[in-house]
Design a protein around this motif. Structure first.
Motif, mmCIF file in Angstrom:
data_model
loop_
_atom_site.group_PDB
_atom_site.id
_atom_site.type_symbol
_atom_site.label_atom_id
_atom_site.label_comp_id
_atom_site.label_asym_id
_atom_site.label_seq_id
_atom_site.Cartn_x
_atom_site.Cartn_y
_atom_site.Cartn_z
ATOM 1 N N ILE A 89 4.367 0.777 1.656
ATOM 2 C CA ILE A 89 4.327 0.032 2.912
ATOM 3 C C ILE A 89 3.868 -1.392 2.642
ATOM 4 C CG2 ILE A 89 3.198 -0.130 5.168
ATOM 5 C CD1 ILE A 89 2.950 2.907 5.138
ATOM 6 N N GLU A 90 4.529 -2.348 3.308
ATOM 7 C CA GLU A 90 4.142 -3.749 3.206
ATOM 8 C C GLU A 90 3.727 -4.250 4.582
ATOM 9 O OE1 GLU A 90 6.001 -8.092 1.941
ATOM 10 O OE2 GLU A 90 7.355 -6.442 2.402
ATOM 11 N N LEU A 91 2.610 -4.946 4.640
ATOM 12 C CA LEU A 91 2.162 -5.567 5.888
ATOM 13 C C LEU A 91 2.787 -6.954 5.966
ATOM 14 C CD1 LEU A 91 0.351 -5.662 8.431
ATOM 15 C CD2 LEU A 91 -1.447 -6.593 6.974
ATOM 16 N N ALA A 92 3.753 -7.123 6.872
ATOM 17 C CA ALA A 92 4.405 -8.420 7.050
ATOM 18 C C ALA A 92 3.656 -9.237 8.091
ATOM 19 C CB ALA A 92 5.856 -8.219 7.470
ATOM 20 N N ALA A 93 3.233 -8.596 9.149
ATOM 21 C CA ALA A 93 2.500 -9.265 10.230
ATOM 22 C C ALA A 93 1.806 -8.191 11.053
ATOM 23 C CB ALA A 93 3.452 -10.061 11.111
ATOM 24 N N GLY A 94 0.776 -8.611 11.781
ATOM 25 C CA GLY A 94 0.091 -7.675 12.669
ATOM 26 C C GLY A 94 -1.250 -7.226 12.135
ATOM 27 N N CYS A 95 -1.772 -6.187 12.741
ATOM 28 C CA CYS A 95 -3.107 -5.692 12.394
ATOM 29 C C CYS A 95 -3.059 -4.778 11.178
ATOM 30 C CB CYS A 95 -3.719 -4.970 13.594
ATOM 31 S SG CYS A 95 -2.921 -3.405 13.987
ATOM 32 N N ARG A 149 0.850 -1.189 0.000
ATOM 33 C CA ARG A 149 0.000 0.000 0.000
ATOM 34 C C ARG A 149 0.886 1.240 0.000
ATOM 35 N NH1 ARG A 149 -2.874 -3.438 -1.354
ATOM 36 N NH2 ARG A 149 -4.673 -4.260 -0.291
ATOM 37 N N GLN A 150 0.310 2.334 -0.453
ATOM 38 C CA GLN A 150 1.043 3.586 -0.503
ATOM 39 C C GLN A 150 0.378 4.599 0.412
ATOM 40 O OE1 GLN A 150 1.432 5.066 -4.503
ATOM 41 N NE2 GLN A 150 3.400 6.002 -4.044
ATOM 42 N N CYS A 151 1.173 5.250 1.226
ATOM 43 C CA CYS A 151 0.657 6.283 2.112
ATOM 44 C C CYS A 151 0.130 7.431 1.251
ATOM 45 C CB CYS A 151 1.773 6.773 3.034
ATOM 46 S SG CYS A 151 1.319 8.196 4.051
ATOM 47 N N VAL A 152 -1.095 7.867 1.510
ATOM 48 C CA VAL A 152 -1.675 8.947 0.717
ATOM 49 C C VAL A 152 -1.062 10.302 1.052
ATOM 50 C CG1 VAL A 152 -3.873 7.764 0.331
ATOM 51 C CG2 VAL A 152 -3.625 9.278 2.295
ATOM 52 N N LYS A 153 -0.424 10.404 2.193
ATOM 53 C CA LYS A 153 0.167 11.682 2.598
ATOM 54 C C LYS A 153 1.553 11.896 1.992
ATOM 55 C CE LYS A 153 0.984 14.606 6.585
ATOM 56 N NZ LYS A 153 0.994 14.680 8.033
ATOM 57 N N CYS A 154 2.422 10.866 2.074
ATOM 58 C CA CYS A 154 3.803 11.056 1.597
ATOM 59 C C CYS A 154 4.184 10.126 0.441
ATOM 60 C CB CYS A 154 4.787 10.865 2.746
ATOM 61 S SG CYS A 154 5.008 9.136 3.248
ATOM 62 N N ASN A 155 3.282 9.216 0.061
ATOM 63 C CA ASN A 155 3.484 8.260 -1.033
ATOM 64 C C ASN A 155 4.507 7.166 -0.747
ATOM 65 O OD1 ASN A 155 1.565 9.466 -2.707
ATOM 66 N ND2 ASN A 155 3.050 10.961 -3.440
ATOM 67 N N ARG A 178 5.962 6.248 8.135
ATOM 68 C CA ARG A 178 7.112 6.953 8.701
ATOM 69 C C ARG A 178 6.855 8.457 8.785
ATOM 70 N NH1 ARG A 178 11.361 6.335 3.670
ATOM 71 N NH2 ARG A 178 10.332 7.818 2.310
ATOM 72 N N CYS A 179 5.899 8.968 8.009
ATOM 73 C CA CYS A 179 5.569 10.391 8.068
ATOM 74 C C CYS A 179 4.601 10.693 9.206
ATOM 75 C CB CYS A 179 4.976 10.861 6.741
ATOM 76 S SG CYS A 179 3.299 10.250 6.404
ATOM 77 N N GLY A 180 4.100 9.646 9.877
ATOM 78 C CA GLY A 180 3.186 9.828 10.998
ATOM 79 C C GLY A 180 1.718 9.638 10.649
ATOM 80 N N TYR A 181 1.399 9.553 9.366
ATOM 81 C CA TYR A 181 0.017 9.378 8.929
ATOM 82 C C TYR A 181 -0.449 7.962 9.276
ATOM 83 C CZ TYR A 181 -4.071 9.417 5.853
ATOM 84 O OH TYR A 181 -5.343 9.357 5.340
ATOM 85 N N GLU A 182 -1.657 7.852 9.839
ATOM 86 C CA GLU A 182 -2.223 6.560 10.223
ATOM 87 C C GLU A 182 -3.386 6.225 9.302
ATOM 88 O OE1 GLU A 182 -2.854 6.068 14.486
ATOM 89 O OE2 GLU A 182 -1.595 7.852 14.792
ATOM 90 N N PHE A 183 -3.418 4.966 8.833
ATOM 91 C CA PHE A 183 -4.479 4.576 7.909
ATOM 92 C C PHE A 183 -4.751 3.077 7.975
ATOM 93 C CE2 PHE A 183 -0.516 4.205 5.627
ATOM 94 C CZ PHE A 183 -0.652 3.077 4.836
ATOM 95 N N CYS A 184 -5.862 2.685 7.372
ATOM 96 C CA CYS A 184 -6.265 1.284 7.279
ATOM 97 C C CYS A 184 -5.549 0.655 6.081
ATOM 98 C CB CYS A 184 -7.781 1.187 7.085
ATOM 99 S SG CYS A 184 -8.367 -0.486 6.718
ATOM 100 N N TYR A 185 -4.859 -0.450 6.304
ATOM 101 C CA TYR A 185 -4.127 -1.125 5.234
ATOM 102 C C TYR A 185 -5.076 -1.712 4.196
ATOM 103 C CZ TYR A 185 -0.324 -3.821 3.129
ATOM 104 O OH TYR A 185 0.621 -4.324 2.274
#
Length: 191
Positions: A138-144, A129-135, A150-157
């Motif tokens: 991001i890869e989800l390896a494990a977890g929720c 997925r790509q962060c909409v704020k900084c582009n 890294r820019c601080g933006y929080e989003f649903c994967y």
């Protein structure tokens, strides 16, 4: 971040000078670079858009350095890389488009470079997925599915919707059991 002392109960941060006794010169260089990177707040980080450079800089430092090269750098968005000295647009994150507004540049260049297309295809294949704020990719390896870029933006994967105050703004599930539970031990239990 700086490593902590390995002794139990000790929270002292290791100093780079004291690590030189047991780290190789290459590891010392990496540790020094990570300390410099960590010193830049997430919201201040900017990367040079030139692929052969990609230097990490702080927005403040790059602006100060650019003022001697560009008149009204604050308004125009023109910046000069601290490492390679290449000119770029802080707003578009592309090489400088002189005599053209960001809007005009995007209008004249609707198709991304071939490298960007390859990255997008790779991302789609691997479900990155790509962060909409900084582009940032991001890869989800494990977890929720709650991501913090890294820019601080929080989003649903899953859907990309923003999380506000640590709360989802979408109705997607919070996790998939396959990303949470380690199934490697299941083979041992089948005896």
């Amino acid at each position: 971040m700086l490593p902590k002392c390995p002794h139990e109960g000790c929270n002292s941060e290791l100093k780079i000078g004291s690590c030189s006794k047991f780290l190789t010169p290459r590891l010392m260089e990496i540790m020094s670079q990570r300390i410099k990177e960590n010193a830049i707040p997430v919201s201040e980080k900017v990367y040079c858009p030139y692929p052969k450079c990609s230097a990490l800089m702080s927005k403040k430092d790059v602006l100060e350095s650019s003022k001697s090269t560009f008149i009204r750098a604050e308004i125009s968005g023109a910046r000069k890389c601290l490492k390679c000295k290449g000119h770029f647009c802080i707003n578009c994150k592309v090489p400088w488009h002189s005599n053209m507004s960001c809007y005009e540049f995007k209008r004249r260049n609707p198709y991304p470079p071939a490298e960007d297309v390859k990255l997008k295809n790779l991302a789609a294949t691997h479900m990155w997925r790509q962060c909409v704020k900084c582009n940032h990719m991001i890869e989800l390896a494990a977890g929720c599915f709650h991501m913090t870029c890294r820019c601080g933006y929080e989003f649903c994967y899953t859907c990309g919707a923003e999380w506000k105050n640590k709360v989802a703004t979408c109705s997607c599930p919070l996790w998939d059991e396959n990303n949470i539970v380690d199934h490697d031990d299941d083979d041992d239990d089948e005896d």
